[in-house]
Design a protein around this motif. Structure first.
Motif, short mmCIF file in Angstrom:
data_model
loop_
_atom_site.label_atom_id
_atom_site.label_comp_id
_atom_site.label_asym_id
_atom_site.label_seq_id
_atom_site.Cartn_x
_atom_site.Cartn_y
_atom_site.Cartn_z
N ARG A 38 -24.09 -2.05 -43.86
CA ARG A 38 -22.65 -2.01 -43.64
C ARG A 38 -22.20 -3.36 -43.09
O ARG A 38 -22.71 -3.79 -42.04
CB ARG A 38 -22.27 -0.90 -42.65
N PRO A 39 -21.28 -4.05 -43.76
CA PRO A 39 -20.80 -5.32 -43.22
C PRO A 39 -20.05 -5.09 -41.90
O PRO A 39 -19.16 -4.25 -41.83
CB PRO A 39 -19.85 -5.84 -44.31
N ILE A 40 -20.41 -5.85 -40.88
CA ILE A 40 -19.82 -5.68 -39.56
C ILE A 40 -18.93 -6.88 -39.20
O ILE A 40 -17.80 -6.70 -38.75
CB ILE A 40 -20.90 -5.52 -38.48
N ALA A 41 -19.44 -8.09 -39.39
CA ALA A 41 -18.71 -9.26 -38.91
C ALA A 41 -19.04 -10.48 -39.76
O ALA A 41 -20.08 -10.55 -40.42
CB ALA A 41 -19.04 -9.54 -37.44
N PHE A 42 -18.11 -11.41 -39.71
CA PHE A 42 -18.29 -12.75 -40.30
C PHE A 42 -18.82 -13.64 -39.19
O PHE A 42 -18.13 -13.89 -38.21
CB PHE A 42 -16.94 -13.24 -40.82
N PHE A 43 -20.07 -14.09 -39.33
CA PHE A 43 -20.80 -14.70 -38.23
C PHE A 43 -20.95 -16.20 -38.47
O PHE A 43 -21.46 -16.62 -39.51
CB PHE A 43 -22.18 -14.05 -38.14
N SER A 77 -20.27 -32.49 -42.76
CA SER A 77 -19.35 -33.21 -43.67
C SER A 77 -17.93 -33.23 -43.12
O SER A 77 -16.96 -33.08 -43.87
CB SER A 77 -19.39 -32.60 -45.07
N GLY A 78 -17.81 -33.40 -41.79
CA GLY A 78 -16.51 -33.50 -41.15
C GLY A 78 -15.87 -32.18 -40.80
O GLY A 78 -14.79 -32.16 -40.20
N HIS A 79 -16.50 -31.08 -41.14
CA HIS A 79 -15.91 -29.76 -40.92
C HIS A 79 -16.56 -29.07 -39.72
O HIS A 79 -17.79 -28.97 -39.65
CB HIS A 79 -16.05 -28.88 -42.16
N ARG A 80 -15.71 -28.59 -38.79
CA ARG A 80 -16.20 -27.87 -37.63
C ARG A 80 -16.49 -26.42 -37.99
O ARG A 80 -16.00 -25.90 -38.99
CB ARG A 80 -15.17 -27.92 -36.50
N ALA A 81 -17.27 -25.77 -37.15
CA ALA A 81 -17.60 -24.35 -37.36
C ALA A 81 -16.42 -23.50 -36.92
O ALA A 81 -16.31 -23.10 -35.76
CB ALA A 81 -18.85 -23.98 -36.57
N THR A 82 -15.49 -23.25 -37.83
CA THR A 82 -14.35 -22.37 -37.56
C THR A 82 -14.25 -21.35 -38.68
O THR A 82 -14.70 -21.58 -39.81
CB THR A 82 -13.03 -23.16 -37.48
N VAL A 83 -13.65 -20.20 -38.36
CA VAL A 83 -13.48 -19.16 -39.36
C VAL A 83 -12.64 -19.67 -40.53
O VAL A 83 -12.95 -19.41 -41.69
CB VAL A 83 -12.82 -17.92 -38.73
N SER A 84 -11.59 -20.42 -40.23
CA SER A 84 -10.72 -20.93 -41.29
C SER A 84 -11.48 -21.84 -42.25
O SER A 84 -11.36 -21.71 -43.48
CB SER A 84 -9.54 -21.68 -40.67
N GLU A 85 -12.27 -22.76 -41.70
CA GLU A 85 -13.02 -23.70 -42.55
C GLU A 85 -14.05 -22.95 -43.40
O GLU A 85 -14.24 -23.23 -44.59
CB GLU A 85 -13.72 -24.74 -41.68
N ALA A 86 -14.74 -21.97 -42.79
CA ALA A 86 -15.76 -21.23 -43.54
C ALA A 86 -15.13 -20.28 -44.55
O ALA A 86 -15.61 -20.15 -45.69
CB ALA A 86 -16.63 -20.45 -42.56
N ASP A 87 -14.04 -19.63 -44.16
CA ASP A 87 -13.37 -18.67 -45.03
C ASP A 87 -12.86 -19.34 -46.31
O ASP A 87 -12.82 -18.71 -47.37
CB ASP A 87 -12.20 -18.03 -44.26
N HIS A 88 -12.49 -20.61 -46.20
CA HIS A 88 -11.97 -21.34 -47.37
C HIS A 88 -13.03 -22.21 -48.05
O HIS A 88 -12.70 -23.04 -48.89
CB HIS A 88 -10.78 -22.19 -46.94
N GLY A 89 -14.29 -22.02 -47.69
CA GLY A 89 -15.38 -22.68 -48.42
C GLY A 89 -15.71 -24.08 -47.98
O GLY A 89 -16.56 -24.73 -48.60
N ALA A 90 -15.08 -24.60 -46.91
CA ALA A 90 -15.33 -25.98 -46.49
C ALA A 90 -16.54 -26.08 -45.56
O ALA A 90 -17.22 -27.10 -45.54
CB ALA A 90 -14.09 -26.56 -45.79
N TYR A 91 -16.79 -25.05 -44.78
CA TYR A 91 -17.91 -25.07 -43.83
C TYR A 91 -18.98 -24.09 -44.32
O TYR A 91 -18.70 -22.89 -44.50
CB TYR A 91 -17.44 -24.68 -42.43
N PRO A 92 -20.23 -24.55 -44.54
CA PRO A 92 -21.21 -23.72 -45.24
C PRO A 92 -22.07 -22.80 -44.38
O PRO A 92 -22.68 -21.86 -44.89
CB PRO A 92 -22.10 -24.77 -45.91
N PHE A 93 -22.16 -23.04 -43.06
CA PHE A 93 -23.19 -22.39 -42.25
C PHE A 93 -22.62 -21.13 -41.59
O PHE A 93 -22.16 -21.15 -40.45
CB PHE A 93 -23.71 -23.38 -41.20
N TRP A 94 -22.65 -20.04 -42.33
CA TRP A 94 -22.16 -18.75 -41.85
C TRP A 94 -22.96 -17.65 -42.52
O TRP A 94 -23.70 -17.89 -43.46
CB TRP A 94 -20.67 -18.56 -42.14
N GLU A 95 -22.79 -16.45 -42.05
CA GLU A 95 -23.48 -15.33 -42.67
C GLU A 95 -22.74 -14.04 -42.32
O GLU A 95 -22.01 -13.99 -41.32
CB GLU A 95 -24.93 -15.25 -42.19
N THR A 96 -22.91 -13.03 -43.13
CA THR A 96 -22.39 -11.71 -42.81
C THR A 96 -23.39 -11.00 -41.89
O THR A 96 -24.58 -11.00 -42.16
CB THR A 96 -22.18 -10.87 -44.08
#
Length: 492
Positions: free
Chosen positions: A290-295, A422-441
């Motif tokens: 079950r997906p719980i969070a965007f991590f 690559s200049g992108h901070r670890a933020t939900v907005s950056e990851a949600d729009h594909g700019a920041y790669p280091f995330w997981e469900t």
């Protein structure tokens, strides 16, 4: 009748909490100073104020304005919460009728993380009678101040001006003018009185009722295993659930995503819940996700490396052992030391999948993270630790160290540098729009479909609704439902 009254009282309290106490997102602004300085500039004591200039010419009739922007709501404001187009760098505009902006400077930041919004990516500028402010992510109670020098517009007259006008909006919230006040506001007194009446009424209903168990409470004993990165959220949510539902008991033993999934698979215990950073491996068909969070995860270095930004290619070269000293990629003359999670870690799997291009990390060659083990081949020093907390501590204490961890666990350490990719901070907005790669469900796994009235099913619902979701947000992550594209949380 009593149950109906309880339902009304609970619904009313929930509504008050949601719309009054919790509140919608709220961004406040306050003009703390707006003063004409012509007489001061002409005074013999003016000193450097005589140097107020615009385009080389002294300001003829200057005013100084101190503007404060603050998050005075009850929830985090992210970059995507500003009511502007996705490609806009500007989040807010402040207009000063009858004047033009000659110059401005940021004079105060409540938190150092706000600095990037004004130094990277644009969005902070003056345009005629406007001050343009960037889409700044702001924690609760965070604020910043702008000091601006303004000149009277051509042809204007008089010593007073129309008040500044704030142009912009907050999605699902509002922008309000705030003021410093003494004493208790009348609205707050009225709210307190209203809540007292509600509490007394609910207490009377409660005393007349034959039941003391809140809706959706489950009893029993639940063992929780899995991700050490998710462990702080689980502990906080379990304690909150216990206070709401005293008949629930939690045994929390989180040693890593892989170990937790294996424990659930091996024991086949319906009273065990496993959390994993990412999907389960093959060969465990009975485990239901079950997906719980965007991590969010972050690369982090010891503060002495002198490195703040790396490309995925540079990170991959470092982990292949091709970069042995930080000065080779623009840092200081310090040897590279890699501090990783042990195999089976969901965080390690996320790094390999999202950043290292699917390549497995090489094994360790050091136990103490400072010297190579006897007989180990020369090269980049590599060591591994059992938990997120251990990795964060080791990177902070080890010169030249590079590691990775869940964002919330790595934030707030003076001896760590959170590395942009690559200049992108670890933020939900950056990851949600594909700019920041280091995330997981983050997934919650059960043995098949749990009984709807079981503690496992109730606790999973608790994590994805209301209080549990707020706990996830407070730790710097997001429930999947908060995303602009919630479907990316779903299993493949």
């Amino acid at each position: 009748m009593a149950l109906a009254m309880i339902g009304v009282a609970v619904t009313t309290v929930a509504a008050v909490y949601e719309f009054v106490l919790k509140g919608r997102k709220r961004l406040g602004y306050r003009v703390q100073m707006d003063t004409t300085v012509t007489d001061v500039v002409q005074s013999e004591h003016a000193g450097p104020l005589r140097e107020l200039r615009e385009g080389g010419d002294p300001l003829a009739k200057p005013t100084l304005v101190l503007l404060r922007i603050e998050n005075n709501g009850a929830t985090f404001i992210d970059t995507h919460d500003y009511a502007v187009l996705d490609d806009s760098l500007v989040g807010l505009r402040v207009r000063f009728p009858g004047r033009r902006v000659a110059g401005m400077v940021v004079t105060e930041l409540s938190d150092d993380y706000l600095r990037d919004s004004f130094t990277n990516g644009g969005g902070f500028a003056a345009d005629g009678d406007l001050i343009e402010l960037p889409r700044t992510p702001m924690n609760r109670s965070a604020h910043y101040k702008i000091l601006a020098a303004l000149e009277r517009a051509d042809g204007s007259a008089g010593a007073t001006f129309d008040p500044p006008e704030v142009i912009g909006g907050i999605k699902g919230g509002r922008i309000v003018e705030t003021q410093s006040r003494t004493g208790t506001p009348k609205r707050a007194i009225a709210l307190i009185g209203f809540l007292v009446v509600l509490v007394v009424a609910q207490l009377l209903v409660f005393l007349r009722s034959n039941t003391t168990t809140p809706m959706d409470c489950a009893t029993g004993r639940l063992k929780v295993v899995g991700s050490t990165a998710f462990a702080p959220i689980v502990r906080e949510a379990a304690e909150s659930y216990r206070q709401l539902c005293p008949g629930a008991e939690f045994v929390i033993d989180m040693r890593g995503s892989g170990e937790g999934l294996q424990a659930l698979h091996t024991t086949a215990d319906a009273n065990t819940l496993a959390f994993s950073d990412g999907e389960k491996p093959d060969g465990m068909p009975a485990l239901l996700p079950r997906p719980i969070a965007f991590f969010l995860f972050t690369m982090m270095t010891n503060a002495g490396t002198g490195v703040q930004d790396l490309t995925p290619e540079q990170i991959q070269r470092i982990y292949r052992g091709e970069v042995t000293n930080w000065q080779e990629i623009g840092g200081k003359d310090v040897p590279v030391r890699l501090i990783s999670r042990n195999p089976g870690s969901g965080t390690r799997a996320a790094l390999q999948r999202r950043v290292l291009g699917g390549v497995r990390e090489p094994g360790s060659n050091s136990d103490d993270c400072r010297t190579l083990d006897p007989g180990a081949a020369q090269g980049v020093l590599r060591c591994a630790r059992d938990s997120t907390e251990d990795v964060v501590r080791a990177v902070a204490e080890t010169p030249g160290a590079l590691g990775y961890a869940e964002l919330g666990a790595a934030t707030g350490h003076d001896d760590l540098t959170l590395v942009r990719i690559s200049g992108h901070r670890a933020t939900v907005s950056e990851a949600d729009h594909g700019a920041y790669p280091f995330w997981e469900t983050e997934y919650g796994y059960t043995l098949g479909e749990p009984d709807a009235h079981s503690l496992a099913a109730s606790f999973l619902r608790y994590l994805t609704n209301q209080v549990g979701a707020d706990i996830i947000r407070a730790n710097g992550d997001r429930p999947c439902a908060d995303l602009a594209n919630p479907a990316i949380c779903q299993p493949a």
